[in-house]
Design a protein around this motif. Sequence first.
Motif, PDB file in Angstrom:
ATOM      1  N   ARG A   9       2.456   1.830  -3.328  1.00 56.56           N
ATOM      2  CA  ARG A   9       1.497   2.180  -4.376  1.00 56.56           C
ATOM      3  C   ARG A   9       1.012   3.625  -4.240  1.00 56.56           C
ATOM      4  O   ARG A   9       0.728   4.299  -5.236  1.00 56.56           O
ATOM      5  CB  ARG A   9       0.303   1.222  -4.308  1.00 56.56           C
ATOM      6  CG  ARG A   9      -0.646   1.398  -5.484  1.00 56.56           C
ATOM      7  CD  ARG A   9      -1.841   0.485  -5.393  1.00 56.56           C
ATOM      8  NE  ARG A   9      -2.628   0.537  -6.627  1.00 56.56           N
ATOM      9  CZ  ARG A   9      -3.896   0.188  -6.702  1.00 56.56           C
ATOM     10  NH1 ARG A   9      -4.537  -0.249  -5.635  1.00 56.56           N
ATOM     11  NH2 ARG A   9      -4.546   0.278  -7.849  1.00 56.56           N
ATOM     12  N   PHE A  10       0.877   4.096  -3.007  1.00 55.49           N
ATOM     13  CA  PHE A  10       0.290   5.430  -2.790  1.00 55.49           C
ATOM     14  C   PHE A  10       1.322   6.474  -2.381  1.00 55.49           C
ATOM     15  O   PHE A  10       0.955   7.575  -1.983  1.00 55.49           O
ATOM     16  CB  PHE A  10      -0.815   5.350  -1.719  1.00 55.49           C
ATOM     17  CG  PHE A  10      -2.060   4.659  -2.209  1.00 55.49           C
ATOM     18  CD1 PHE A  10      -3.100   5.379  -2.798  1.00 55.49           C
ATOM     19  CD2 PHE A  10      -2.180   3.277  -2.118  1.00 55.49           C
ATOM     20  CE1 PHE A  10      -4.237   4.739  -3.261  1.00 55.49           C
ATOM     21  CE2 PHE A  10      -3.321   2.633  -2.583  1.00 55.49           C
ATOM     22  CZ  PHE A  10      -4.353   3.361  -3.162  1.00 55.49           C
ATOM     23  N   SER A  47       1.037   9.551  -4.466  1.00 57.07           N
ATOM     24  CA  SER A  47      -0.340   9.815  -4.897  1.00 57.07           C
ATOM     25  C   SER A  47      -0.972  10.846  -3.966  1.00 57.07           C
ATOM     26  O   SER A  47      -0.632  10.926  -2.788  1.00 57.07           O
ATOM     27  CB  SER A  47      -1.117   8.492  -4.842  1.00 57.07           C
ATOM     28  OG  SER A  47      -2.486   8.738  -4.746  1.00 57.07           O
ATOM     29  N   ASP A  48      -1.910  11.646  -4.502  1.00 58.53           N
ATOM     30  CA  ASP A  48      -2.587  12.585  -3.598  1.00 58.53           C
ATOM     31  C   ASP A  48      -3.910  11.988  -3.100  1.00 58.53           C
ATOM     32  O   ASP A  48      -4.681  12.646  -2.411  1.00 58.53           O
ATOM     33  CB  ASP A  48      -2.813  13.948  -4.287  1.00 58.53           C
ATOM     34  CG  ASP A  48      -3.332  13.768  -5.712  1.00 58.53           C
ATOM     35  OD1 ASP A  48      -3.738  12.630  -6.040  1.00 58.53           O
ATOM     36  OD2 ASP A  48      -3.341  14.756  -6.478  1.00 58.53           O
ATOM     37  N   LYS A  49      -4.168  10.727  -3.448  1.00 60.09           N
ATOM     38  CA  LYS A  49      -5.382  10.063  -2.941  1.00 60.09           C
ATOM     39  C   LYS A  49      -5.197   9.699  -1.475  1.00 60.09           C
ATOM     40  O   LYS A  49      -4.077   9.565  -0.988  1.00 60.09           O
ATOM     41  CB  LYS A  49      -5.626   8.770  -3.726  1.00 60.09           C
ATOM     42  CG  LYS A  49      -6.030   8.977  -5.167  1.00 60.09           C
ATOM     43  CD  LYS A  49      -6.420   7.641  -5.778  1.00 60.09           C
ATOM     44  CE  LYS A  49      -6.749   7.827  -7.254  1.00 60.09           C
ATOM     45  NZ  LYS A  49      -6.265   6.701  -8.046  1.00 60.09           N
ATOM     46  N   ASP A  50      -6.338   9.491  -0.784  1.00 58.05           N
ATOM     47  CA  ASP A  50      -6.267   9.000   0.593  1.00 58.05           C
ATOM     48  C   ASP A  50      -5.693   7.586   0.586  1.00 58.05           C
ATOM     49  O   ASP A  50      -6.074   6.760  -0.248  1.00 58.05           O
ATOM     50  CB  ASP A  50      -7.670   8.945   1.222  1.00 58.05           C
ATOM     51  CG  ASP A  50      -8.168  10.352   1.521  1.00 58.05           C
ATOM     52  OD1 ASP A  50      -7.338  11.275   1.501  1.00 58.05           O
ATOM     53  OD2 ASP A  50      -9.385  10.510   1.761  1.00 58.05           O
ATOM     54  N   VAL A  51      -4.791   7.328   1.529  1.00 60.37           N
ATOM     55  CA  VAL A  51      -4.189   5.984   1.593  1.00 60.37           C
ATOM     56  C   VAL A  51      -5.179   5.032   2.269  1.00 60.37           C
ATOM     57  O   VAL A  51      -5.589   5.275   3.401  1.00 60.37           O
ATOM     58  CB  VAL A  51      -2.861   6.017   2.385  1.00 60.37           C
ATOM     59  CG1 VAL A  51      -2.273   4.620   2.513  1.00 60.37           C
ATOM     60  CG2 VAL A  51      -1.865   6.955   1.712  1.00 60.37           C
ATOM     61  N   VAL A  57       0.847  -1.206   0.000  1.00 60.91           N
ATOM     62  CA  VAL A  57       0.000   0.000   0.000  1.00 60.91           C
ATOM     63  C   VAL A  57       0.877   1.250   0.000  1.00 60.91           C
ATOM     64  O   VAL A  57       0.660   2.195  -0.765  1.00 60.91           O
ATOM     65  CB  VAL A  57      -0.949  -0.009   1.226  1.00 60.91           C
ATOM     66  CG1 VAL A  57      -1.704   1.321   1.330  1.00 60.91           C
ATOM     67  CG2 VAL A  57      -1.930  -1.172   1.133  1.00 60.91           C
ATOM     68  N   GLN A  58       1.879   1.247   0.863  1.00 60.51           N
ATOM     69  CA  GLN A  58       2.777   2.395   0.997  1.00 60.51           C
ATOM     70  C   GLN A  58       3.437   2.716  -0.351  1.00 60.51           C
ATOM     71  O   GLN A  58       3.480   3.865  -0.772  1.00 60.51           O
ATOM     72  CB  GLN A  58       3.839   2.052   2.047  1.00 60.51           C
ATOM     73  CG  GLN A  58       4.747   3.202   2.420  1.00 60.51           C
ATOM     74  CD  GLN A  58       4.009   4.326   3.132  1.00 60.51           C
ATOM     75  OE1 GLN A  58       3.054   4.088   3.858  1.00 60.51           O
ATOM     76  NE2 GLN A  58       4.441   5.552   2.916  1.00 60.51           N
TER      77      GLN A  58
END
Length: 367
Positions: free
Chosen positions: A253-254, A257-261, A250-251
């Motif tokens: 991948r995001f 990213s500016d998406k919520d983790v 997860v870490q």
Amino acid sequence: MAVKKAAECSSKALAEEVQRWGAMKQNGVSLRYMMEFGARPTEKNLLLSAQFLHKELPVRIARRAIELESLPFGLSQKPAVLKVRDWYLESFRDIRSFPDVKDSNDELAFTQMIKMIKVRHNNVVPAMALGVQQLKRDINCKVVSELEEIHRFLDRFYMSRIGIRMLIGQHVALHDPDPEPGCIGQINTRLSPMQVARTASEDARSLCFREYGSAPDVNIYGDPNFTFPYVPSHLHLMVFELVKNSLRAVQERFMDSDKDVPPVRIIVADGIEDVTIKISDEGGGIARSGLPKIFTYLYSTAKNPLDETYEGISDGVTMAGYGYGLPISRLYARYFGGDLQIISMEGYGTDAYLHLSRLGDSQEPLP
């Protein structure tokens, strides 16, 4: 000259004795038997336990020492593997030269000795991993996926190691003058999987923080009052490994990213036969072609943290990279009749199902 001849004779005698003991039958025990037997750690029971180990341990250790001599692709000759073989031979010699255990003084001395053996073998896993890494460097990596024989050997070797450590650890722990409530040796008869999941997740998150500077949340669902008999250290190791993998996926991948983790989710289910712990992440999943590889010891998606100096490596000090966290976790699950399955949705995430046998009746799987 005489000294050299004597040394040769003694090593020949040792080799013959190892062969003889390696041909003997192993005797497995179940979690339930360990609990029932250990519930009354009287002097008589501790003596019986020591007498059993005095006969059982050399058989198991000899079998592994013999296998370490004859591994394919020259793995037996790798320095790290030779070191492991020497530890096994030394431990075999220690137990075989210990006289019969006849009274409680003998039993206490024997217990001290096997405690030392357990410590001697602490670094077996990283040492073997190092040997395999050395082998991987020497041969064409394309061949590695075909190294089925080495994989099967490592499965047997590590499963046997889990059993040896469990038997020694259980015997030693029965001497604890002040055991925790509900604990019989290493087995907690009222273990809360929710509590273990919480602790293992906190440990994995703090590792993730150290490595990346942040860590996804972990949400845990299940009955906080539910307990069952299990070995806490085994359960912690498995959940820690699975959560660590999920956090890393997860870490990474995001990270930019500016998406919520999204959080990693753990669900604990209490069935009649099994306790199942599901660990779900949205870390992007694993390609279907990669799934068969995740349970081999020769595969890791991370950079390799092992170098020539593995002294002092303890289990789980880096986020990833030995390439044996998953296969060894599955062996821990299978040791007491459970299993571990990984189901992936490439492009979304991964679900790991950790099945733990509720009944505790299954015999140790003896390789």
